[in-house]
Design a protein around this motif. Sequence first.
Motif, PDB file in Angstrom:
ATOM      1  N   ILE A   1      18.698  31.358   0.159  1.00 19.60           N
ATOM      2  CA  ILE A   1      17.732  30.266   0.053  1.00 19.60           C
ATOM      3  C   ILE A   1      18.434  28.910   0.107  1.00 19.60           C
ATOM      4  O   ILE A   1      17.950  27.978   0.752  1.00 19.60           O
ATOM      5  N   SER A   2      19.589  28.803  -0.532  1.00 23.32           N
ATOM      6  CA  SER A   2      20.331  27.538  -0.458  1.00 23.32           C
ATOM      7  C   SER A   2      20.660  27.195   0.992  1.00 23.32           C
ATOM      8  O   SER A   2      20.498  26.055   1.426  1.00 23.32           O
ATOM      9  N   CYS A   3      21.133  28.183   1.742  1.00 22.46           N
ATOM     10  CA  CYS A   3      21.525  27.929   3.139  1.00 22.46           C
ATOM     11  C   CYS A   3      20.336  27.441   3.956  1.00 22.46           C
ATOM     12  O   CYS A   3      20.448  26.468   4.713  1.00 22.46           O
ATOM     13  N   ILE A   4      19.196  28.107   3.791  1.00 24.76           N
ATOM     14  CA  ILE A   4      18.012  27.694   4.547  1.00 24.76           C
ATOM     15  C   ILE A   4      17.608  26.280   4.136  1.00 24.76           C
ATOM     16  O   ILE A   4      17.335  25.422   4.980  1.00 24.76           O
ATOM     17  N   ALA A   5      17.608  26.040   2.834  1.00 23.34           N
ATOM     18  CA  ALA A   5      17.210  24.714   2.343  1.00 23.34           C
ATOM     19  C   ALA A   5      18.167  23.633   2.836  1.00 23.34           C
ATOM     20  O   ALA A   5      17.749  22.524   3.180  1.00 23.34           O
ATOM     21  N   ILE A   6      19.449  23.964   2.907  1.00 23.87           N
ATOM     22  CA  ILE A   6      20.435  22.983   3.373  1.00 23.87           C
ATOM     23  C   ILE A   6      20.156  22.600   4.825  1.00 23.87           C
ATOM     24  O   ILE A   6      20.109  21.418   5.180  1.00 23.87           O
ATOM     25  N   LEU A   7      19.931  23.618   5.675  1.00 23.89           N
ATOM     26  CA  LEU A   7      19.710  23.321   7.095  1.00 23.89           C
ATOM     27  C   LEU A   7      18.403  22.565   7.302  1.00 23.89           C
ATOM     28  O   LEU A   7      18.314  21.650   8.130  1.00 23.89           O
ATOM     29  N   PHE A   8      17.401  22.922   6.520  1.00 28.55           N
ATOM     30  CA  PHE A   8      16.123  22.205   6.595  1.00 28.55           C
ATOM     31  C   PHE A   8      16.317  20.739   6.189  1.00 28.55           C
ATOM     32  O   PHE A   8      15.898  19.826   6.901  1.00 28.55           O
ATOM     33  N   ALA A   9      17.003  20.547   5.073  1.00 29.90           N
ATOM     34  CA  ALA A   9      17.245  19.178   4.598  1.00 29.90           C
ATOM     35  C   ALA A   9      18.090  18.405   5.603  1.00 29.90           C
ATOM     36  O   ALA A   9      17.876  17.211   5.825  1.00 29.90           O
ATOM     37  N   ASP A  10      19.038  19.093   6.234  1.00 29.50           N
ATOM     38  CA  ASP A  10      19.901  18.482   7.242  1.00 29.50           C
ATOM     39  C   ASP A  10      19.057  17.872   8.363  1.00 29.50           C
ATOM     40  O   ASP A  10      19.241  16.720   8.759  1.00 29.50           O
ATOM     41  N   TYR A  11      18.098  18.665   8.796  1.00 33.74           N
ATOM     42  CA  TYR A  11      17.196  18.209   9.866  1.00 33.74           C
ATOM     43  C   TYR A  11      16.371  17.008   9.404  1.00 33.74           C
ATOM     44  O   TYR A  11      16.251  15.999  10.097  1.00 33.74           O
ATOM     45  N   VAL A  12      15.804  17.107   8.198  1.00 33.91           N
ATOM     46  CA  VAL A  12      14.955  16.029   7.691  1.00 33.91           C
ATOM     47  C   VAL A  12      15.759  14.729   7.554  1.00 33.91           C
ATOM     48  O   VAL A  12      15.310  13.655   7.973  1.00 33.91           O
ATOM     49  N   ILE A  13      16.972  14.846   7.005  1.00 33.49           N
ATOM     50  CA  ILE A  13      17.793  13.642   6.819  1.00 33.49           C
ATOM     51  C   ILE A  13      18.132  13.017   8.172  1.00 33.49           C
ATOM     52  O   ILE A  13      18.048  11.804   8.349  1.00 33.49           O
ATOM     53  N   ALA A  14      18.481  13.867   9.129  1.00 36.98           N
ATOM     54  CA  ALA A  14      18.813  13.354  10.460  1.00 36.98           C
ATOM     55  C   ALA A  14      17.619  12.611  11.059  1.00 36.98           C
ATOM     56  O   ALA A  14      17.755  11.513  11.607  1.00 36.98           O
ATOM     57  N   GLN A  15      16.440  13.206  10.934  1.00 41.87           N
ATOM     58  CA  GLN A  15      15.219  12.571  11.443  1.00 41.87           C
ATOM     59  C   GLN A  15      14.966  11.222  10.779  1.00 41.87           C
ATOM     60  O   GLN A  15      14.626  10.248  11.432  1.00 41.87           O
ATOM     61  N   LEU A  16      15.125  11.201   9.471  1.00 41.61           N
ATOM     62  CA  LEU A  16      14.782   9.997   8.719  1.00 41.61           C
ATOM     63  C   LEU A  16      15.799   8.884   8.900  1.00 41.61           C
ATOM     64  O   LEU A  16      15.442   7.713   8.993  1.00 41.61           O
ATOM     65  N   LEU A  17      17.086   9.227   8.940  1.00 42.27           N
ATOM     66  CA  LEU A  17      18.114   8.189   8.880  1.00 42.27           C
ATOM     67  C   LEU A  17      18.668   7.787  10.236  1.00 42.27           C
ATOM     68  O   LEU A  17      19.185   6.686  10.391  1.00 42.27           O
ATOM     69  N   LEU A  18      18.591   8.671  11.243  1.00 37.07           N
ATOM     70  CA  LEU A  18      19.240   8.332  12.519  1.00 37.07           C
ATOM     71  C   LEU A  18      18.226   7.836  13.560  1.00 37.07           C
ATOM     72  O   LEU A  18      17.066   8.162  13.501  1.00 37.07           O
TER      73      LEU A  18
END
Lengths: 244, 251
Positions: A227-244
Amino acid sequence: MIFHPLGKYILLLKAVFRRPEKWNIYRREIFHEMNSIGVGSLGIIAIISVFLGAVTTVQTAFQLVSDLIPKSVIGSIVRDSSILELSPTISAIVLAGKVGSSVASQIGTMRVTEQIDALEIMGINSPGYLILPKIIGGIVTIPMLVIISIGLSIFGGYLAGTASGAVTAQDFITGITTDFNPFTFTVSMVKAVIFAFIITSVSAYQGFYTDGGALEVGQSSTKAVVISCIAILFADYVIAQLLL
Amino acid sequence: MIEVKNIHKTFGENHVLKGISADFKEGMCNLIIGGSGSGKTTLLKCMVGLHEPEEGSVIYDGRDFTRMNFETRIEIRTEIGMLFQGSALFDSMNVEENIMFPLNMFTDQHRKEKLERVNFCLERVNLAGKNKLFPAELSGGMKKRVGIARAIAMNPKYLFVDEPNSGLDPKTSIVIDDLIQELTEEYKTTTIVVTHDMNSVMGIGENIIFLHQGEKWWEGSNKEISDTDNEELNEFVFASKFMRALQKNKK
Ligand SMILES: Nc1ncnc2c1ncn2[C@@H]1O[C@H](COP(=O)(O)OP(=O)(O)OP(=O)(O)O)[C@@H](O)[C@H]1O
Ligand SMILES: [Mg+2]
């Protein structure tokens, strides 16, 4: 289906951030966690980082067939991909395996052997005492690990590039020193902090709500990693969308 | 005094406690006895709030524990000492740290003072000098005794002990029973002991509650327990040949 555990997770976090009974005891626990999460993971982070940089260099060089593009670009690409994606995300995935499983099994064992009940009976806020030091320890040390990882990844790229002759030392250094955008580093640190929070809190949640015996502790710890791994990759995508 | 009123507890389909009411008096050893699986541990855990009963209330000297929130419960919990059936010692701490833990958390005493208290508690359970051992290095019976030492570290007003004697030899077992009784009388604690050890029942059972299939089947003292005509209780009390012979002699 997902809402029930999510609600439980949020309620647990609320309990985690209650005012600590005694700060000096919490402080000692925090240092202990920083040592076990941070120092304990240095070795593995160092090894994977060097290889990440090396592989990125060799593969980037392979893809750059045109003579129109200067070889120094390899350096820039290694730098930016290490900072933005490779170091924070791959480190987080590796740490989810190492730190997450140990957090979940440690807390899970305490649950099934009634040690958490014993804390509760004494009047101690067990989520706070057990989980808060781990979250803080992770949030402080994992970004440092990511910074070390970035450095070693670029170093690994340099070694692989010069050793294989894909890029000269001069070109590589020119590459990593030109057009540096400091914002990429900010994004990297935001990722590191959020990933650290995910790894420690999700794994602690899995451990805290272990029900049963030794077998279930093992299952909790596996679940914590997945679950941590899935959550990390999901958050990775969200952060990239929001910040870049 | 702790009053328990009409406690009901179910796990899924399993109705474990079916309306238990009882009074546990202070300065006295109150025993909860009954066969394996009769709900003794569950009742204890409902009383201290580790299980939430569906119905009923638990009242500590007039304070209704079941209606309290987390913050107000803390006050009562710092007055509770508990020995768990499986000891529940903190694996990551040695004996000394285990016993000192509640003192660290809730008092501002100096280390020297706390250490004195730890050594005093260890002496009382016959474990003087075992300060630096870790739980993994202790035998089952030693763990039990460290668990008792930890439970009494804060001088609790309410003492809960779940099977203090299981895994102990008869001699140590009596030492522990005597210790529990001494502490109870000395500090006027309300002590609740879960047991299925007949020696303890006869030794310290001033007020006994017999649970059978989740109901309170019988209530009385060790002086009365061998003279009842309650069938299930007799089966429990006279399970051993020795006790049966004793009963025959009496008649
Ligand atoms: N956490 C739990 N979840 C589900 N069922 C439980 C739980 N705890 C206890 N039970 C059930 O409640 C019943 C009573 O258990 P309890 O532990 O209170 O027995 P006990 O009288 O203490 O027995 P023993 O003398 O063996 O310790 C049993 O049928 C058990 O299966
Ligand atoms: Mg029991």
